[in-house]
Motif scaffolding. Structure first.
Motif, PDB file in Angstrom:
ATOM      1  N   PRO A 124      82.323  73.679 -52.880  1.00 40.12           N
ATOM      2  CA  PRO A 124      83.266  72.778 -52.219  1.00 40.12           C
ATOM      3  C   PRO A 124      83.643  72.848 -50.586  1.00 40.12           C
ATOM      4  CG  PRO A 124      84.389  74.355 -53.520  1.00 40.12           C
ATOM      5  CD  PRO A 124      83.030  74.754 -53.683  1.00 40.12           C
ATOM      6  N   ASN A 125      83.630  73.959 -50.205  1.00 38.52           N
ATOM      7  CA  ASN A 125      83.750  74.230 -48.827  1.00 38.52           C
ATOM      8  C   ASN A 125      82.835  73.846 -47.897  1.00 38.52           C
ATOM      9  OD1 ASN A 125      86.619  75.225 -49.583  1.00 38.52           O
ATOM     10  ND2 ASN A 125      85.574  77.307 -50.110  1.00 38.52           N
ATOM     11  N   LEU A 126      81.747  73.601 -48.309  1.00 40.48           N
ATOM     12  CA  LEU A 126      80.447  73.300 -47.310  1.00 40.48           C
ATOM     13  C   LEU A 126      81.025  72.432 -46.438  1.00 40.48           C
ATOM     14  CD1 LEU A 126      77.404  73.967 -46.929  1.00 40.48           C
ATOM     15  CD2 LEU A 126      76.754  72.184 -48.225  1.00 40.48           C
ATOM     16  N   GLU A 127      80.760  72.697 -45.172  1.00 38.17           N
ATOM     17  CA  GLU A 127      81.096  71.719 -44.118  1.00 38.17           C
ATOM     18  C   GLU A 127      80.063  71.361 -43.074  1.00 38.17           C
ATOM     19  OE1 GLU A 127      84.026  73.485 -41.697  1.00 38.17           O
ATOM     20  OE2 GLU A 127      85.592  73.145 -43.221  1.00 38.17           O
ATOM     21  N   HIS A 128      78.926  72.147 -43.199  1.00 30.78           N
ATOM     22  CA  HIS A 128      77.781  71.943 -42.138  1.00 30.78           C
ATOM     23  C   HIS A 128      76.564  72.046 -42.931  1.00 30.78           C
ATOM     24  CE1 HIS A 128      75.864  72.899 -38.189  1.00 30.78           C
ATOM     25  NE2 HIS A 128      74.825  72.946 -38.844  1.00 30.78           N
ATOM     26  N   LEU A 129      75.744  70.947 -43.014  1.00 28.65           N
ATOM     27  CA  LEU A 129      74.456  70.768 -43.782  1.00 28.65           C
ATOM     28  C   LEU A 129      73.258  70.385 -42.918  1.00 28.65           C
ATOM     29  CD1 LEU A 129      73.142  71.066 -46.455  1.00 28.65           C
ATOM     30  CD2 LEU A 129      73.850  68.920 -46.920  1.00 28.65           C
ATOM     31  N   ASP A 130      72.207  71.193 -42.579  1.00 32.83           N
ATOM     32  CA  ASP A 130      71.097  70.858 -41.830  1.00 32.83           C
ATOM     33  C   ASP A 130      69.887  70.720 -42.700  1.00 32.83           C
ATOM     34  OD1 ASP A 130      68.772  70.460 -40.181  1.00 32.83           O
ATOM     35  OD2 ASP A 130      69.555  72.170 -38.742  1.00 32.83           O
ATOM     36  N   VAL A 131      69.330  69.628 -43.325  1.00 23.34           N
ATOM     37  CA  VAL A 131      68.263  69.295 -44.098  1.00 23.34           C
ATOM     38  C   VAL A 131      67.109  68.606 -43.161  1.00 23.34           C
ATOM     39  CG1 VAL A 131      69.361  69.548 -46.361  1.00 23.34           C
ATOM     40  CG2 VAL A 131      69.357  67.233 -45.098  1.00 23.34           C
ATOM     41  N   SER A 132      67.137  68.761 -41.902  1.00 26.06           N
ATOM     42  CA  SER A 132      66.246  68.035 -41.212  1.00 26.06           C
ATOM     43  C   SER A 132      64.788  68.614 -41.333  1.00 26.06           C
ATOM     44  CB  SER A 132      66.512  68.278 -39.557  1.00 26.06           C
ATOM     45  OG  SER A 132      66.550  69.594 -39.283  1.00 26.06           O
ATOM     46  N   GLY A 133      64.082  67.692 -41.622  1.00 31.48           N
ATOM     47  CA  GLY A 133      62.500  67.930 -41.897  1.00 31.48           C
ATOM     48  C   GLY A 133      62.341  68.083 -43.333  1.00 31.48           C
ATOM     49  N   CYS A 134      63.218  67.954 -44.375  1.00 33.48           N
ATOM     50  CA  CYS A 134      63.196  68.239 -45.753  1.00 33.48           C
ATOM     51  C   CYS A 134      62.709  66.591 -46.326  1.00 33.48           C
ATOM     52  CB  CYS A 134      64.435  68.650 -46.302  1.00 33.48           C
ATOM     53  SG  CYS A 134      64.851  70.280 -45.564  1.00 33.48           S
ATOM     54  N   SER A 135      61.427  66.279 -46.295  1.00 36.24           N
ATOM     55  CA  SER A 135      61.054  65.046 -46.510  1.00 36.24           C
ATOM     56  C   SER A 135      61.460  64.440 -47.966  1.00 36.24           C
ATOM     57  CB  SER A 135      59.593  64.985 -46.230  1.00 36.24           C
ATOM     58  OG  SER A 135      58.884  65.824 -46.667  1.00 36.24           O
ATOM     59  N   LYS A 136      61.607  65.372 -48.709  1.00 38.46           N
ATOM     60  CA  LYS A 136      61.805  64.928 -50.168  1.00 38.46           C
ATOM     61  C   LYS A 136      63.500  64.661 -50.452  1.00 38.46           C
ATOM     62  CE  LYS A 136      58.413  67.810 -52.207  1.00 38.46           C
ATOM     63  NZ  LYS A 136      57.867  68.779 -53.461  1.00 38.46           N
ATOM     64  N   VAL A 137      64.190  64.928 -49.485  1.00 38.65           N
ATOM     65  CA  VAL A 137      65.652  64.588 -49.525  1.00 38.65           C
ATOM     66  C   VAL A 137      66.034  63.382 -49.355  1.00 38.65           C
ATOM     67  CG1 VAL A 137      67.947  65.448 -48.900  1.00 38.65           C
ATOM     68  CG2 VAL A 137      66.325  67.133 -49.107  1.00 38.65           C
ATOM     69  N   THR A 138      66.305  62.389 -50.228  1.00 40.44           N
ATOM     70  CA  THR A 138      66.717  61.230 -49.672  1.00 40.44           C
ATOM     71  C   THR A 138      68.266  60.865 -49.973  1.00 40.44           C
ATOM     72  OG1 THR A 138      66.372  60.632 -52.121  1.00 40.44           O
ATOM     73  CG2 THR A 138      64.412  60.522 -50.608  1.00 40.44           C
ATOM     74  N   CYS A 139      68.970  61.666 -50.344  1.00 39.43           N
ATOM     75  CA  CYS A 139      70.575  61.307 -50.617  1.00 39.43           C
ATOM     76  C   CYS A 139      71.331  62.727 -50.697  1.00 39.43           C
ATOM     77  CB  CYS A 139      70.538  60.864 -51.979  1.00 39.43           C
ATOM     78  SG  CYS A 139      72.096  60.033 -52.153  1.00 39.43           S
ATOM     79  N   ILE A 140      72.531  62.566 -50.425  1.00 40.74           N
ATOM     80  CA  ILE A 140      73.461  63.740 -50.670  1.00 40.74           C
ATOM     81  C   ILE A 140      74.541  63.312 -51.601  1.00 40.74           C
ATOM     82  CG2 ILE A 140      75.079  65.379 -49.494  1.00 40.74           C
ATOM     83  CD1 ILE A 140      72.069  65.603 -48.570  1.00 40.74           C
ATOM     84  N   SER A 141      74.704  63.903 -52.636  1.00 46.35           N
ATOM     85  CA  SER A 141      75.720  63.272 -53.671  1.00 46.35           C
ATOM     86  C   SER A 141      75.952  64.584 -54.502  1.00 46.35           C
ATOM     87  CB  SER A 141      75.124  62.262 -54.404  1.00 46.35           C
ATOM     88  OG  SER A 141      75.967  61.804 -55.456  1.00 46.35           O
ATOM     89  N   LEU A 142      77.019  64.385 -55.475  1.00 46.21           N
ATOM     90  CA  LEU A 142      77.440  65.222 -56.500  1.00 46.21           C
ATOM     91  C   LEU A 142      76.590  65.235 -57.749  1.00 46.21           C
ATOM     92  CD1 LEU A 142      81.282  64.572 -56.676  1.00 46.21           C
ATOM     93  CD2 LEU A 142      79.997  66.776 -55.806  1.00 46.21           C
ATOM     94  N   THR A 143      76.257  66.225 -58.463  1.00 47.67           N
ATOM     95  CA  THR A 143      75.454  66.147 -59.785  1.00 47.67           C
ATOM     96  C   THR A 143      76.260  65.482 -60.656  1.00 47.67           C
ATOM     97  OG1 THR A 143      76.509  68.087 -60.625  1.00 47.67           O
ATOM     98  CG2 THR A 143      74.697  68.562 -59.270  1.00 47.67           C
ATOM     99  N   ARG A 144      75.527  64.987 -61.582  1.00 49.59           N
ATOM    100  CA  ARG A 144      76.362  64.252 -62.599  1.00 49.59           C
ATOM    101  C   ARG A 144      77.221  64.725 -63.341  1.00 49.59           C
ATOM    102  NH1 ARG A 144      72.944  60.627 -67.488  1.00 49.59           N
ATOM    103  NH2 ARG A 144      74.910  59.715 -68.199  1.00 49.59           N
ATOM    104  N   GLU A 145      77.117  66.048 -63.514  1.00 52.23           N
ATOM    105  CA  GLU A 145      78.114  66.597 -64.529  1.00 52.23           C
ATOM    106  C   GLU A 145      79.386  66.856 -63.642  1.00 52.23           C
ATOM    107  OE1 GLU A 145      74.926  67.638 -63.881  1.00 52.23           O
ATOM    108  OE2 GLU A 145      74.269  67.573 -65.826  1.00 52.23           O
ATOM    109  N   ALA A 146      79.215  67.056 -62.408  1.00 53.75           N
ATOM    110  CA  ALA A 146      80.495  67.257 -61.529  1.00 53.75           C
ATOM    111  C   ALA A 146      81.143  66.144 -61.230  1.00 53.75           C
ATOM    112  CB  ALA A 146      79.935  67.926 -60.137  1.00 53.75           C
ATOM    113  N   SER A 147      80.520  65.068 -61.170  1.00 54.89           N
ATOM    114  CA  SER A 147      81.070  63.650 -61.153  1.00 54.89           C
ATOM    115  C   SER A 147      81.821  63.307 -62.348  1.00 54.89           C
ATOM    116  CB  SER A 147      80.072  62.503 -60.961  1.00 54.89           C
ATOM    117  OG  SER A 147      79.318  62.905 -59.655  1.00 54.89           O
ATOM    118  N   ILE A 148      81.430  63.825 -63.539  1.00 49.87           N
ATOM    119  CA  ILE A 148      82.039  63.501 -64.708  1.00 49.87           C
ATOM    120  C   ILE A 148      83.452  64.170 -65.012  1.00 49.87           C
ATOM    121  CG2 ILE A 148      81.981  63.605 -67.178  1.00 49.87           C
ATOM    122  CD1 ILE A 148      78.889  63.175 -67.091  1.00 49.87           C
TER     123      ILE A 148
END
Length: 465
Positions: free
Chosen positions: A212-236
């Motif tokens: 929950p404290n993640l502030e900096h995320l670098d996924v450049s060049g990760c071609s399979k990543v299409t979104c940033i979201s919560l898991t379904r379990e966490a959302s529930i």
């Protein structure tokens, strides 16, 4: 003097081959990045053989603490001249820890193999706020598993000290490695996995949900990543407003080619605290995606949509709604941008400091003039490969933006030495000037050098040096 066979009397030394097998460990610690084809790193005694069957790859090896000297009350060994203590061993513990703090992860692990004192110092929790691994051949999934297991020794199942993990360029990283980070590192604040093209959305969702404290995320060049979201379990488990609890402020998704408007919509809705967002070469994004972004992320200070060929003046109209909060904007090679879009940005984003509009061939002197009169605090401007910008635009820029430090006019066919001289006469703090492939005389370049003494000039005129 009586001689004894130590092996016969006491059996095999308990630590003789303890670093060769993971099955006999009481307190495991890793020695990372040990290529198997290099002698001296396969075991603690410098042997080129190992009980490990791993060949042809770089892996994380595990070893136990170095042994202490064996003594027995019935044995009196022949007296030997005492060796002089090494200079580094005279340093106090706090100084050694300070020295170790400058070492990368793999070297720090190797230091843990020197002696028992170094082993204890190398695993000081203060040294393990960051894990940094590099190399295309590293078995990074295993390395992360071994490291986190050792760091969880005092606090079972969690690494409370670990805040930064950088594994950029480790192409063998998979979802398994990210799952390890997500499960063991609840205090993680910074994660860099650029170029790790084997990771997927699911693993990233796990990290975001469990850290929950993640502030900096670098996924450049990760071609399979299409979104940033919560898991379904966490959302529930959490309230509908939990999207605001994702604390990511810095997100780099450069070269995530599959990212589309709908994915950007989801990112914006969940990461409302974003201040830095880089979407370079996300070629499927359109103006609609930028509309979603501005609706949810009103605090953005830096934004890059370079090489997003579907972004047009309508997209810049949406970006302009960020108003004075926007300080950095890159729209390089967005061929559909014209003076109209520049006017929107200049009118509402008056505190803009950096603008990269290279390759936006629809920009003319009128756009530059409007920009100069409204964004007077501009410090860096790139209008290279804008053939319709001439000395007229440069004159207006020079008379309004006195704090300009970096200016790129590369391949601006309409620029001459007269425009450069006006810039040099007014922008004394100019530090970088790029006039490559411009028809500029040597006299004009010398004039710039005389008035802007700290300026580095990038040019293609062989007569000027």
């Amino acid at each position: 003097m009586v001689s004894f066979n130590l092996k016969h009397t006491f059996g095999q030394f308990p630590y003789a081959d303890s670093d060769l097998s993971m099955r006999t460990l009481s307190t495991p610690s890793p020695a990372l990045i040990c290529p198997p084809n290099l002698p001296g790193f396969q075991n603690g005694r410098g042997s080129s053989t190992s009980s490990s069957s791993i060949t042809g790859e770089t892996v994380a090896m595990v070893h136990s603490p170095p042994p202490t000297r064996l003594t027995h009350p019935l044995i009196r060994l022949a007296s030997r001249p005492q060796k002089e203590q090494a200079s580094i061993d005279r340093l106090p513990d706090h100084s050694m820890v300070q020295i170790f703090s400058f070492l990368p992860t793999n070297q720090l692990c190797r230091c843990a193999r020197v002696c028992r004192r170094w082993y204890n110092l190398a695993w000081d929790p203060r040294l393990w706020r960051t894990i940094r691994l590099t190399g295309e051949t590293i078995n990074v999934d295993r390395a992360l598993k071994v490291l986190t297991r050792r760091l969880c020794q005092d606090t079972p199942n969690v690494c409370l000290m670990l805040e930064t993990v950088t594994v950029s360029g480790c192409r063998r990283l998979t979802d398994r490695g990210l799952y390890t980070i997500a499960q063991c590192c609840p205090e993680l604040r910074r994660l860099e996995v650029s170029g790790c093209y084997n990771i997927s959305n699911e693993a990233v969702f796990d990290v975001v949900s469990l850290c929950p404290n993640l502030e900096h995320l670098d996924v450049s060049g990760c071609s399979k990543v299409t979104c940033i979201s919560l898991t379904r379990e966490a959302s529930i488990k959490l309230s509908p407003l939990h999207g605001k609890q994702i604390s990511i402020r810095y997100l780099d998704m450069t070269d995530c080619f599959v990212l589309e408007d709908e994915g950007l919509h989801t990112i914006a809705a969940h990461c409302t605290q974003l201040t830095h967002l880089y979407l370079r070469r996300c070629v499927r994004l359109t103006d609609e995606g930028l509309r979603y972004l501005v609706i949810y992320c009103a605090s953005i200070k830096e934004l890059s949509v370079s090489d997003c060929r579907f972004v047009s003046d309508f997209g810049l109209r949406e970006i302009a709604k960020l108003e004075s909060r926007l300080r950095y904007l890159s729209i390089a090679h967005c061929g559909r941008v014209t003076d109209v879009g520049i006017r929107y940005v200049a009118k509402y984003c008056s505190k803009l400091r950096y603008l990269n509009a290279r390759g936006c061939e629809g920009i003319t002197d009128h756009g530059v003039e409007y920009l100069a009169k409204n964004c007077t605090k501009l410090k860096s401007l790139d209008i290279g490969k804008c053939p319709l910008v001439s000395d007229t635009g440069l004159e207006c820029l020079a008379l309004n933006c006195f704090n300009l430090k970096r200016l790129s006019l590369k391949s601006c066919e309409s620029i001459t030495g007269q425009g450069l001289q006006i810039v040099a006469a007014n922008c004394f703090d100019l530090q970088t000037l790029n006039v490559q492939d411009c028809e500029v005389s040597v006299e004009a370049l010398r004039f710039v050098k005389r008035h802007c003494k700290r300026c580095v000039i990038e040019h293609t005129n062989p007569a000027f040096f």
